[in-house]
Design an enzyme around this catalytic site. Structure first.
Site, PDB file in Angstrom:
ATOM      1  N   CYS A   1      18.185 -10.521 -16.238  1.00 32.39           N
ATOM      2  CA  CYS A   1      16.870 -10.751 -16.137  1.00 32.39           C
ATOM      3  C   CYS A   1      16.424 -11.548 -17.705  1.00 32.39           C
ATOM      4  O   CYS A   1      17.212 -11.135 -18.621  1.00 32.39           O
ATOM      5  CB  CYS A   1      16.032  -9.682 -15.678  1.00 32.39           C
ATOM      6  SG  CYS A   1      16.279  -9.002 -14.149  1.00 32.39           S
TER       7      CYS A   1
ATOM      8  N   HIS B   1      23.281  -2.709  -7.600  1.00 33.23           N
ATOM      9  CA  HIS B   1      22.108  -2.357  -8.566  1.00 33.23           C
ATOM     10  C   HIS B   1      20.696  -1.295  -7.916  1.00 33.23           C
ATOM     11  O   HIS B   1      20.026  -1.059  -8.443  1.00 33.23           O
ATOM     12  CB  HIS B   1      21.421  -3.141  -9.446  1.00 33.23           C
ATOM     13  CG  HIS B   1      22.297  -3.921 -10.432  1.00 33.23           C
ATOM     14  ND1 HIS B   1      22.409  -5.293 -10.752  1.00 33.23           N
ATOM     15  CD2 HIS B   1      23.252  -3.571 -11.391  1.00 33.23           C
ATOM     16  CE1 HIS B   1      23.266  -5.736 -11.633  1.00 33.23           C
ATOM     17  NE2 HIS B   1      23.768  -4.306 -12.122  1.00 33.23           N
TER      18      HIS B   1
ATOM     19  N   TYR C   1      23.717 -11.030  -2.899  1.00 33.34           N
ATOM     20  CA  TYR C   1      23.489  -9.568  -3.934  1.00 33.34           C
ATOM     21  C   TYR C   1      23.270  -8.435  -3.026  1.00 33.34           C
ATOM     22  O   TYR C   1      22.318  -8.337  -2.414  1.00 33.34           O
ATOM     23  CB  TYR C   1      22.167 -10.163  -4.869  1.00 33.34           C
ATOM     24  CG  TYR C   1      21.731  -9.209  -5.940  1.00 33.34           C
ATOM     25  CD1 TYR C   1      22.709  -8.306  -6.583  1.00 33.34           C
ATOM     26  CD2 TYR C   1      20.697  -9.331  -6.560  1.00 33.34           C
ATOM     27  CE1 TYR C   1      22.593  -7.302  -7.683  1.00 33.34           C
ATOM     28  CE2 TYR C   1      20.180  -8.303  -7.509  1.00 33.34           C
ATOM     29  CZ  TYR C   1      21.172  -7.331  -7.875  1.00 33.34           C
ATOM     30  OH  TYR C   1      21.068  -6.939  -9.222  1.00 33.34           O
TER      31      TYR C   1
ATOM     32  N   ASP D   1      24.993   0.392 -15.256  1.00 33.73           N
ATOM     33  CA  ASP D   1      25.440  -0.997 -15.428  1.00 33.73           C
ATOM     34  C   ASP D   1      25.325  -1.357 -16.737  1.00 33.73           C
ATOM     35  O   ASP D   1      26.088  -2.045 -17.715  1.00 33.73           O
ATOM     36  CB  ASP D   1      25.113  -2.054 -14.539  1.00 33.73           C
ATOM     37  CG  ASP D   1      26.242  -2.994 -14.338  1.00 33.73           C
ATOM     38  OD1 ASP D   1      27.177  -2.808 -14.507  1.00 33.73           O
ATOM     39  OD2 ASP D   1      25.735  -4.112 -13.922  1.00 33.73           O
TER      40      ASP D   1
END
Ligand code: ADP
Ligand code: SF4
Length: 679
Positions: A27, A170, A167, A262
């Site tokens: 991001c 997360h 995806y 992460d």
């Protein structure tokens, strides 16, 4: 030779990566609002030698709307040109362009689109406490979701992407929520057994593969169990899913735990800590594997490859701190690597919806709008000489960047060491990596024949005026206030002269409280209050941490450290008192008031450590400006960094760069993406 293995080409399905350096999706707070800025930022990474450069998560539909976060969108065909611009900039420098498609399911509260969120089961939205619940998806919704994803794949292909992500990591994505036994409470063919919970992931991977049909590769980003924090899948389930789906993606991207785990900060975890979760997964698949670990050491990278843990060295933050990391390793310029310090200021851009910034790399997020480059600066605009006073982050960055432009630079530093506040703060618990801010600049300055540094040299205005410099940058930092003036008390506090008051500067200079009981008052809200409380607790003081905020180190929610800091503070035996502001300080006690009711309380304490506000140390600048009549060759004097406006280390570095960029140049107009009007 030692690093040749890092530069081997690696096929990913139908495409070939030119080496093993892989900028994984990250991001950046720019996304759909600033696509040209993002395109330039990604392009610089490709220029720096990364073989694969990816976008951040890209929302595939308005039912996956992460407002107020600013991610890319492929909601419909009108989004394609912006997303294509990013791929184009990546391709211009010979890298593969990857795009991370996502449906956020119950992670998206859909604040802009107002579409009720959907998930495997009817549960409150996750990752925020918006008073919104997701509804349970019907089989028709699941079919529609697959069609949304297919449509987004078609758009991504038409935008020119070489690698399409599916995806499921997360803790954020719909596909991961389907995998999770906690979030997936269905009793139909998409719930219950692991095979059923993985059905949607299998279907979406199959759909994506079919559409890519040899034109682009398919990546599966999977949250894997076995790391420090809980994930949807256990270790055994992770292995089973990878084994079951092994032939569907062309590449596996393994992520350990939620994003906060992460992208752990250096305060809470070392380089390469993901290995425990990822090791052994590669043997379950013939497809290449990418993973991260805040890798900045080429030896550590080689070890990951040779030990069979990874095929690609994944990086978000190391690529942000140094977009030219691959090029520098390739060219044997290891001493020029700008190593990530693991502070997560970059992450705060995403959390504050502002363009990404980086403590180590001040050009990050400025590539397009200010034309800054991580490695290149325009040549000097004149033959003038510059004096930089103070060798903290601002002074060092200014001196290095001016030296690179070709100016003759003299740096004077009062102490015997470089680094200013980063050197002081790096000596505190958990912050050792921060010294890299000074080390990198010192290494580059060492190679430049344009910059001279003089230690133990405190400059006064008369000294400066005697020397005939053309320009002076005053980078003399700031000091913490001891009068209580700060956010909660703009006019300061009644402090009994007999009360023992310390500031962070006192503690970092080696002073310690007399007595055992210390009250740390944190009205700063970033990391330092809790770090100093931890230091004092480790040294055996009885510490109470008081803050007018609802939480210790409240701002660190933006660096994803808040939970870890709260845990560490509790484990250190520190008493935490929130929502209370100081009222007065007496020798043996401290009076506070509840920020809501005003009800007062006395806390026992032999000493108080105040983190309230800082004062710029700018007297040299003020003195020189007051003596303008005596200026001979001198043409400009400016305070930079904390001496101008106390802020983060990232802001001080940026300020040094801004000074160097704009010397002898007209300030560039502030470039921004203007919204196109619909017709
Ligand atoms: P910033 O974060 O803005 O870079 P720092 O506080 O980290 O500021 O660094 C300021 C540096 O300036 C310190 O290394 C300090 O020793 C030095 N310094 C402060 N005043 C003077 C002075 N008058 N002459 C030379 N060096 C100074
Ligand atoms: Fe690393 Fe900090 Fe830069 Fe992020 S902001 S890339 S954590 S140095």
């Amino acid at each position: 030779m030692a690093y040749d293995v890092l530069f081997e080409p690696v096929p990913i399905g139908p495409v070939v990566a030119r080496n093993r350096f892989f900028q994984v999706p990250h991001c950046n707070g720019m996304g759909y609002r600033d696509p040209s800025a993002e395109a330039a930022m990604r392009g610089v990474k490709a220029e720096g030698g990364w073989a694969v450069v990816c976008t951040e998560e890209t929302e595939i539909d308005p039912s996956s709307d992460l407002t107020p976060s600013i991610e890319l969108r492929l909601w419909d065909d009108r989004d394609v040109p912006a997303v294509a611009r990013i791929a184009d900039r990546i391709h211009e420098h010979g890298a593969l362009a990857g795009i991370e498609l996502v449906h956020n399911g119950p992670h998206a509260a859909n604040l802009a689109s107002r579409i009720p969120p959907m998930g495997p089961s009817a549960l409150p939205v996750v990752g925020s406490n918006h008073p919104v619940q997701a509804r349970a998806m019907t089989l028709a919704d699941i079919a529609a979701l697959r069609e949304m994803h297919r449509a987004a794949v078609r758009r991504a292909l038409s935008a020119g992407y070489d690698l399409i992500y599916v995806y499921a990591g997360h803790g954020y994505c719909l596909l991961e929520h389907f995998l999770s036994p906690q979030h997936n409470q269905r009793s139909d063919s998409y719930g219950g057994s692991l095979r059923n919970r993985a059905r949607l992931l299998r279907e979406v991977l199959t759909d994506t593969r079919e559409l890519c049909a040899g034109r682009a590769a398919v990546a599966c980003r999977l949250g894997v169990g076995g790391g420090a924090e809980e994930t949807a899948l256990s270790v055994a389930e992770t292995r089973e899913v990878v084994h079951e789906l092994r032939d569907l993606p062309d590449l596996w991207d393994f992520v350990a735990g939620p994003w906060s785990a992460d992208s752990n900060t250096s305060r809470f975890g070392p380089e390469g800590e993901h290995e425990q979760a990822v090791r052994g997964l590669k043997s379950l698949t013939d497809k290449p594997v990418v993973g991260v670990g805040r890798f900045t050491s080429p030896d550590a990278m080689v070890r990951q490859i040779r030990a069979g843990v990874l095929d690609f060295i994944g990086a978000a933050r190391p690529s942000i701190a140094d977009p030219f990391l691959p090029a520098k390793i390739r060219d044997g310029r290891l001493d020029e690597i700008r190593e990530c310090i693991g502070c997560n200021i970059c992450v705060s851009g995403d959390h504050t919806q502002s363009p990404i910034r980086c403590t180590q790399n001040p050009s990050m997020g400025e590539e397009w709008r200010r034309g800054w480059h991580p490695e290149r600066l325009r040549p000097k605009g004149s033959d003038t000489s510059v004096l930089v006073v103070g060798a903290g982050p601002a002074g060092l960055e200014a001196a290095m960047s001016l030296g690179r432009r070709g100016y003759r630079v003299t740096v004077t530093e009062r102490s015997r060491v470089l680094g200013g506040r980063v050197r002081r703060e790096a000596a505190l618990p958990g912050l050792a990596a921060w010294l890299r801010v000074a080390d990198h600049r010192a290494a580059i300055i060492d190679k430049l024949d344009t910059v001279d540094i003089y230690f133990e040299s405190t400059m006064t205005a008369s000294d400066v005026l005697e020397h005939g410099f053309s320009h002076v940058a005053v980078a003399t930092g700031s000091r913490w206030r001891s009068d209580g003036v700060g956010r909660a008390h703009p006019l300061g506090l009644p402090i009994d002269p007999a009360a023992q008051v310390l500031t962070p500067d006192d503690i970092m200079a080696g002073s310690r409280p007399r007595g055992r009981r210390v009250l740390v008052y944190d009205d700063d809200h970033y990391y330092l209050g809790a770090v100093l409380a931890e230091l004092l607790a480790l040294e055996g003081f009885a510490v109470e941490l008081v803050t007018p905020a609802p939480s210790v180190s409240e701002w660190t929610a933006n660096t994803m450290e808040l939970t870890k800091i709260r845990r560490r503070v509790i484990e250190a035996g520190i008493t935490v008192t929130t929502n209370r502001a100081l009222v007065s300080l007496a020798p043996d006690s401290v009076r506070t008031a509840c920020v809501f009711t005003g009800s007062e309380l006395d806390h026992p304490g032999d000493a108080v450590l105040l983190l309230t506000a800082r004062l710029p140390v700018d007297s040299l600048c003020q003195d020189l400006l007051a003596r303008q009549g005596e200026w001979d060759q001198l043409r400009s004097v400016r305070a930079i960094g904390d001496a101008f406006a106390p802020s983060t280390i990232a802001a001080a570095v940026w300020s040094g760069r801004e000074y160097a960029e704009t010397l002898d140049a007209l300030p560039d107009p502030f470039r921004r993406e203007i919204t196109g009007l619909d017709h």
